[in-house]
Design an enzyme around this catalytic site. Structure first.
Site, PDB file in Angstrom:
ATOM      1  N   SER A 184       0.788  -1.108   0.381  1.00 17.52           N
ATOM      2  CA  SER A 184       0.234   0.332   0.036  1.00 17.52           C
ATOM      3  C   SER A 184       1.095   1.277  -0.489  1.00 17.52           C
ATOM      4  CB  SER A 184      -0.652  -0.206   1.149  1.00 17.52           C
ATOM      5  OG  SER A 184      -2.248   1.218   1.137  1.00 17.52           O
ATOM      6  N   ASP A 366      -7.562  -5.868  -5.883  1.00 22.54           N
ATOM      7  CA  ASP A 366      -8.176  -4.264  -5.234  1.00 22.54           C
ATOM      8  C   ASP A 366      -8.518  -3.320  -6.270  1.00 22.54           C
ATOM      9  OD1 ASP A 366      -7.315  -2.452  -3.926  1.00 22.54           O
ATOM     10  OD2 ASP A 366      -4.760  -2.746  -4.587  1.00 22.54           O
ATOM     11  N   HIS A 419      -6.121  -5.784  -1.612  1.00 20.09           N
ATOM     12  CA  HIS A 419      -5.415  -4.765  -1.566  1.00 20.09           C
ATOM     13  C   HIS A 419      -4.079  -4.884  -0.502  1.00 20.09           C
ATOM     14  CE1 HIS A 419      -3.773  -0.966  -1.539  1.00 20.09           C
ATOM     15  NE2 HIS A 419      -3.850  -0.400  -0.149  1.00 20.09           N
TER      16      HIS A 419
END
Length: 452
Positions: A184, A366, A419
């Site tokens: 991320s 994601d 994610h």
């Protein structure tokens, strides 16, 4: 006069003893943790927690969890794992993504939530440092008021300083192959940290850190590239109609992040796009969007970690410094932070030029950082493809797709992933295991075991 002199000497000695004690307190604050509340029996791995002071006066105290490799810690790689955010605790990585423990998914009944062992921990073949950063994240704190708020470039320097000091206190790991990883928002800080370590090895810092490479999952890299990829991704996943997609492309001209305010037709189309996608759980589009307190929801596990970490017995076991005691939050978005790296692509380029290998992986469900954008910036590095696009397999089943480039960069998708690594922990463990051992991702592997 003599009494005054004796009194002065006595007070000076007391002050000196006090300063020495404080110095020792902040220089050596590592603790071996043998057991944890909520986990039955002694820990089946070696855990150390502690603080490392960084800054001129070591005013910033960074908290870490260190777990030795369960295979051969004397020779296995050492991996620093950075959780994204910015402002998300290292506990996220340790308990949900790639650590040896996770929360037992029971409905909270007022008692301490339980922990169970995992079968997918990356510590099976590497030692790992999980770091709470920036300051104010998790149990990291500042002993004084900071005049400069944390920033992307500032964190790269702080993390480098942390590593130098940590390795100075753990010299038995100084020759181990070293890697930096994260997911991320770590897509911004990890490449910058790698560059900072590399520069330090050549310019200032002895002994050098044995840096070999880095890995990133669904990394935020360039806000324009990442943002512009969401609409083509939504179209490819049948979240919007062909007609809306074609209109967006034609009217907005592929620019969806920084739209001309006078282009009202584009703005209207973007409103329609948001109406179609606003009810999705963006971290994994197949999962329901619901409240964290709902036991049937995926993110309920985050509530369990909140109850666990904020328990007094847990903090005592983790040897948390009383100065950092406050309500623990998995992610604290309220802390001041300067995002001064607009794009980390130049850092990837520099790290490639310096010869560091890298693994970039994307969960293909994601919607936060779609794999389409990641492929765009990888392509912009303009390196030749070495191994063509192909499936990588586990137990004769497709686990994702991969290709490699001439700059020692491997890109991989994780089929059904989201994610972060937590959505497909078994698969990402196999992927990491192959890559860290220098094997092709599409090689063979032992049968998967299920999490206990």
């Amino acid at each position: 006069m003599a009494n005054d002199y004796i009194s002065f000497v006595f007070k000076s000695l007391l002050l000196l003893i006090h300063l020495v004690f404080l110095g020792q307190h902040h220089v050596d604050s590592a603790s071996v943790v043998k057991s944890l509340p909520g986990f039955e029996g002694p820990l089946p791995f070696e855990l150390e927690t502690g603080y490392i002071g960084v800054g001129e006066e070591e005013e910033v105290q960074l908290f870490y969890y260190f777990i030795k490799s369960e295979r051969n810690p004397k020779e296995d790689p050492l991996l620093l794992w950075l959780t994204g955010g910015p402002g998300c605790s290292a506990i996220s990585g340790l308990l949900y993504e790639n650590g040896p423990l996770t929360m037992k998914l029971d409905v909270y009944n007022g008692t301490l939530p339980s922990l169970v062992s995992t079968t997918y921990s990356w510590t099976k073949n590497s030692s790992m440092i999980f770091l709470d950063q920036p300051v104010g994240t998790g149990f990291s704190y500042s002993r004084t008021e900071l005049f400069n708020k944390p920033s992307d470039t500032g964190e790269a320097k702080r993390i480098h300083e942390f590593l130098q000091k940590w390795l100075g206190k753990h010299q038995e790991f100084s020759s181990n192959p070293f890697y930096v990883g994260g997911d991320s928002y770590s897509g911004i800080t990890v490449p910058a940290t790698v560059q900072e370590i590399s520069k330090g090895n050549y310019q200032c810092c002895k002994p050098p850190i044995n840096l070999q490479g880095y890995m990133l999952g669904n990394p935020i890299t360039d806000s324009k590239i990442d943002g512009n990829s969401q609409i083509p991704y939504a179209h490819g996943m049948a979240l919007i109609s062909d007609e809306l997609y074609e209109s967006l492309k034609r009217i907005c001209k592929g620019e969806y992040e920084h739209v001309d305010p006078y282009n009202t037709e584009c703005l209207k189309l973007l409103e329609e796009f948001n109406e179609c996608t606003s009810k999705l759980y963006r971290s994994h589009i197949l999962y329901p969007l619901c409240e964290m307190t709902n036991p049937d929801c995926y993110i309920y596990r985050y509530s369990l970690s909140h109850y666990w970490v904020n328990d007094e017995t847990v903090r005592k076991a983790l040897q948390i410094n009383k100065e950092s005691i406050r309500e623990w939050k998995r992610c604290d978005w309220s802390k001041p932070y300067t995002k001064d790296i607009i794009s980390s692509v130049p850092y990837h380029m520099n790290n490639s030029i310096n010869g560091y290998r890298s693994l970039i992986f994307s969960g293909d469900h994601d919607f936060e950082v779609p794999l389409i954008g990641t492929q765009v910036w990888i392509k912009s590095l303009n390196y030749a493809i070495v191994d063509k696009w192909r499936p990588w397999m586990i137990n004769n089943q497709v686990a994702g797709y991969t290709r490699t480039y001439a700059n020692k960069m491997t890109f991989a998708t994780v089929k059904g992933g989201g994610h972060t690594a937590e959505y497909k922990p078994d698969e990402t463990f196999i992927m990491f295991q192959r890559w860290i051992n220098g094997q092709a991702l599409y090689g063979k592997v032992k049968l998967l075991q299920k999490t206990e």
